[in-house]
Write an enzyme that holds these catalytic residues in place. Structure first.
Site, short mmCIF file in Angstrom:
data_model
loop_
_atom_site.label_atom_id
_atom_site.label_comp_id
_atom_site.label_asym_id
_atom_site.label_seq_id
_atom_site.Cartn_x
_atom_site.Cartn_y
_atom_site.Cartn_z
N ARG A 33 -3.93 11.50 -21.65
CA ARG A 33 -4.98 11.24 -20.63
C ARG A 33 -5.11 9.77 -20.27
NH1 ARG A 33 -7.75 15.04 -23.74
NH2 ARG A 33 -7.66 17.11 -22.79
N LYS A 55 -2.23 2.64 -7.59
CA LYS A 55 -1.71 3.92 -7.09
C LYS A 55 -0.40 4.22 -7.80
CE LYS A 55 -3.54 4.09 -2.40
NZ LYS A 55 -3.18 4.10 -0.98
N GLU A 97 6.13 -7.28 3.75
CA GLU A 97 4.80 -7.00 3.19
C GLU A 97 4.02 -8.30 2.99
OE1 GLU A 97 3.50 -4.10 2.99
OE2 GLU A 97 5.07 -2.63 2.62
N LYS A 139 -3.75 -8.64 -1.90
CA LYS A 139 -3.88 -7.23 -2.28
C LYS A 139 -4.93 -7.05 -3.38
CE LYS A 139 -1.79 -2.84 -3.10
NZ LYS A 139 -0.61 -2.00 -3.14
N GLU A 149 -9.24 5.26 -0.99
CA GLU A 149 -8.39 5.31 0.21
C GLU A 149 -9.19 4.99 1.46
OE1 GLU A 149 -5.60 4.93 2.51
OE2 GLU A 149 -5.03 5.26 0.42
N ARG A 153 -9.52 -0.93 2.13
CA ARG A 153 -8.13 -0.84 1.69
C ARG A 153 -7.19 -0.46 2.84
NH1 ARG A 153 -6.18 0.91 -4.30
NH2 ARG A 153 -3.97 0.80 -3.86
N ASN A 157 -2.73 -1.06 5.78
CA ASN A 157 -1.88 -0.15 6.55
C ASN A 157 -1.42 -0.74 7.88
OD1 ASN A 157 -2.10 1.77 4.60
ND2 ASN A 157 -3.73 2.92 5.62
N HIS A 160 1.92 0.11 9.46
CA HIS A 160 2.45 1.25 8.71
C HIS A 160 2.36 2.59 9.45
CE1 HIS A 160 2.82 -1.57 5.46
NE2 HIS A 160 3.27 -0.65 4.63
N HIS A 164 5.85 4.07 9.38
CA HIS A 164 6.24 5.32 8.72
C HIS A 164 6.95 6.27 9.70
CE1 HIS A 164 3.13 4.71 5.30
NE2 HIS A 164 4.33 4.34 4.92
N HIS A 176 11.99 0.37 4.50
CA HIS A 176 10.55 0.33 4.71
C HIS A 176 10.14 -0.98 5.38
CE1 HIS A 176 6.34 1.16 4.05
NE2 HIS A 176 6.20 0.00 3.43
N1 LIG Z 1 1.95 2.33 -5.59
C1 LIG Z 1 1.87 1.55 -4.55
O1 LIG Z 1 0.81 1.03 -4.21
C2 LIG Z 1 3.09 1.29 -3.74
C3 LIG Z 1 3.06 0.32 -2.74
C4 LIG Z 1 4.23 0.07 -2.03
C5 LIG Z 1 5.38 0.78 -2.33
N2 LIG Z 1 5.37 1.72 -3.31
C6 LIG Z 1 6.58 2.46 -3.64
O2 LIG Z 1 7.56 1.54 -4.05
C7 LIG Z 1 8.85 2.04 -3.71
C8 LIG Z 1 9.62 0.93 -3.05
O3 LIG Z 1 9.74 -0.14 -3.94
P1 LIG Z 1 11.06 -1.03 -3.97
O4 LIG Z 1 11.32 -1.54 -2.63
O5 LIG Z 1 10.94 -1.99 -5.09
O6 LIG Z 1 12.15 0.09 -4.22
P2 LIG Z 1 13.05 0.42 -5.50
O7 LIG Z 1 12.26 0.49 -6.73
O8 LIG Z 1 13.86 1.59 -5.12
O9 LIG Z 1 13.99 -0.88 -5.57
C9 LIG Z 1 14.84 -1.15 -4.50
C10 LIG Z 1 16.28 -1.30 -4.99
O10 LIG Z 1 16.41 -2.59 -5.59
C11 LIG Z 1 16.93 -2.46 -6.91
N3 LIG Z 1 16.37 -3.58 -7.66
C12 LIG Z 1 15.09 -3.76 -8.05
N4 LIG Z 1 14.95 -4.95 -8.64
C13 LIG Z 1 16.17 -5.56 -8.61
C14 LIG Z 1 16.67 -6.82 -9.05
N5 LIG Z 1 15.86 -7.74 -9.61
N6 LIG Z 1 17.98 -7.10 -8.85
C15 LIG Z 1 18.80 -6.18 -8.26
N7 LIG Z 1 18.39 -4.98 -7.82
C16 LIG Z 1 17.08 -4.68 -7.99
C17 LIG Z 1 16.52 -1.08 -7.34
O11 LIG Z 1 17.35 -0.59 -8.36
C18 LIG Z 1 16.69 -0.29 -6.04
O12 LIG Z 1 18.02 0.05 -5.82
C19 LIG Z 1 8.62 3.24 -2.81
O13 LIG Z 1 8.89 4.42 -3.54
C20 LIG Z 1 7.16 3.16 -2.45
O14 LIG Z 1 6.58 4.42 -2.25
C21 LIG Z 1 4.25 1.97 -4.01
ZN LIG Z 2 4.42 -0.91 2.89
#
Ligand SMILES: NC(=O)c1ccc[n+]([C@@H]2O[C@H](COP(=O)([O-])OP(=O)(O)OC[C@H]3O[C@@H](n4cnc5c(N)ncnc54)[C@H](O)[C@@H]3O)[C@@H](O)[C@H]2O)c1
Ligand SMILES: [Zn+2]
Length: 280
Positions: A33, A55, A97, A139, A149, A153, A157, A160, A164, A176
């Site tokens: 939990r 999130k 971002e 942020k 949501e 906050r 967006n 976005h 999206h 993205h």
């Molecule tokens: N929870 C939230 O508030 C929130 C906000 C924004 C995005 N997200 C999520 O985050 C994800 C996108 O994040 P992302 O862009 O980091 O994607 P990701 O985690 O897929 O990383 C992008 C790519 O970069 C590689 N990578 C990461 N760090 C590296 C490094 N230091 N050197 C070499 N390669 C590296 C990863 O292996 C991957 O191939 C999405 O799934 C999105 O939904 C969540």
């Molecule tokens: Zn975004």
């Protein structure tokens, strides 16, 4: 974790990009939990965005945001040395971002990025070290003021809603960051059309994104009517209108009586998209 005998006193450490933050965060939220998590994000997007705000979740084929939980990290350790190996496209996604953070809440951050756009695109490590904490602070402060949501906050967006739709329409050939870059340009143009944003501010937004190496027009194969349709079929729409967060200037969102989001007629959305078609 069960087999390893992890207990309530254990702490999860996530090391990776945003996907890792989301997955490890969800595991930490649900194991016994909820046990604490510390994020060590390695992508610029994870540092500036995904590691902050609590999130967490995993995608399901039926849709995004169906499975997840809110679970804040105990700490975020963003070591920018990880960025040395990050692929260029992933780096630019993080930049998009950070530029968004400046537009919605920190004019000084935007000014700095503008003044040093060349170094930003060239991945100057000292500059990222200086700018990243400011983008993270945007942020953090928004999430602290409104952890849910609704309400404030939503300003995160910006770019976005169309972003999206563009991401989806491109079959994910746009990253993205690329999609929200185009999304921000078009949504800024909508704000100008609606008399909310001076056109000079919209020009500055487009110029900075372009200098950061991000796209500012729709890809040639993109069909505006299809993008609108995707934005409309998203849950944020009703009777020919779509919900948007729009800027009032650099560092400020245009507020309505009830909050930061407003309903915009589809005709305004379409006309603004048409203006940024690669063919036009
Ligand atoms: N929870 C939230 O508030 C929130 C906000 C924004 C995005 N997200 C999520 O985050 C994800 C996108 O994040 P992302 O862009 O980091 O994607 P990701 O985690 O897929 O990383 C992008 C790519 O970069 C590689 N990578 C990461 N760090 C590296 C490094 N230091 N050197 C070499 N390669 C590296 C990863 O292996 C991957 O191939 C999405 O799934 C999105 O939904 C969540
Ligand atoms: Zn975004």
């Amino acid at each position: 974790m069960i087999a390893s005998g992890l207990s309530r006193d254990s702490v999860v450490l996530s090391l990776g990009g945003g996907v890792t933050c989301d997955l490890a965060g969800f595991v930490a939220a649900t194991y016994m939990r909820g046990i604490p998590i510390v994020h060590a994000p390695t992508s610029l997007l994870a540092m500036a965005d995904a590691s902050i705000g609590g999130k967490t979740g995993v995608d399901h084929p039926a849709g995004k945001n169906l499975i997840g939980a809110f679970h804040h990290p105990s700490a975020v350790l963003a070591d920018t040395r990880f960025l040395a190996t990050l692929p260029a496209r992933e780096y630019r996604t993080g930049l998009a971002e950070m530029i968004k953070a400046g537009i919605v809440a920190d004019a000084g951050l935007f000014d700095l990025m503008e003044a040093r756009a060349g170094d930003l695109a060239a991945r100057d490590p000292g500059l990222i070290e200086e700018l990243l904490p400011r983008a993270m602070a945007v942020k953090v402060s928004i999430v602290e003021k409104d952890d849910g949501e609704s309400g404030l906050r939503k300003i995160l967006n910006f770019g976005h809603t169309l972003g999206h739709a563009l991401e989806l329409e491109s079959g994910y050939s746009l990253t993205h960051g690329e999609a929200i870059s185009i999304g921000m340009v078009v949504e800024a143009a909508m704000a100008v059309r609606l008399g909310l944003l001076p056109s000079e501010a919209a020009d500055r937004i487009g110029r900075l994104l372009e200098r950061a190496g991000l796209p500012v027009r729709l890809p040639p194969e993109s069909v505006p009517s299809r993008v609108v349709q995707l934005a409309v079929t998203d849950k944020k729409s009703r009777r020919g209108r779509v919900e948007f967060v729009l800027p009032a200037g650099i560092g400020a969102v245009a507020m309505t009586g009830t909050g930061p989001s407003r309903w915009v007629p589809e005709t305004i959305v379409s006309a603004s998209l048409e203006d940024y078609c690669s063919g036009g």
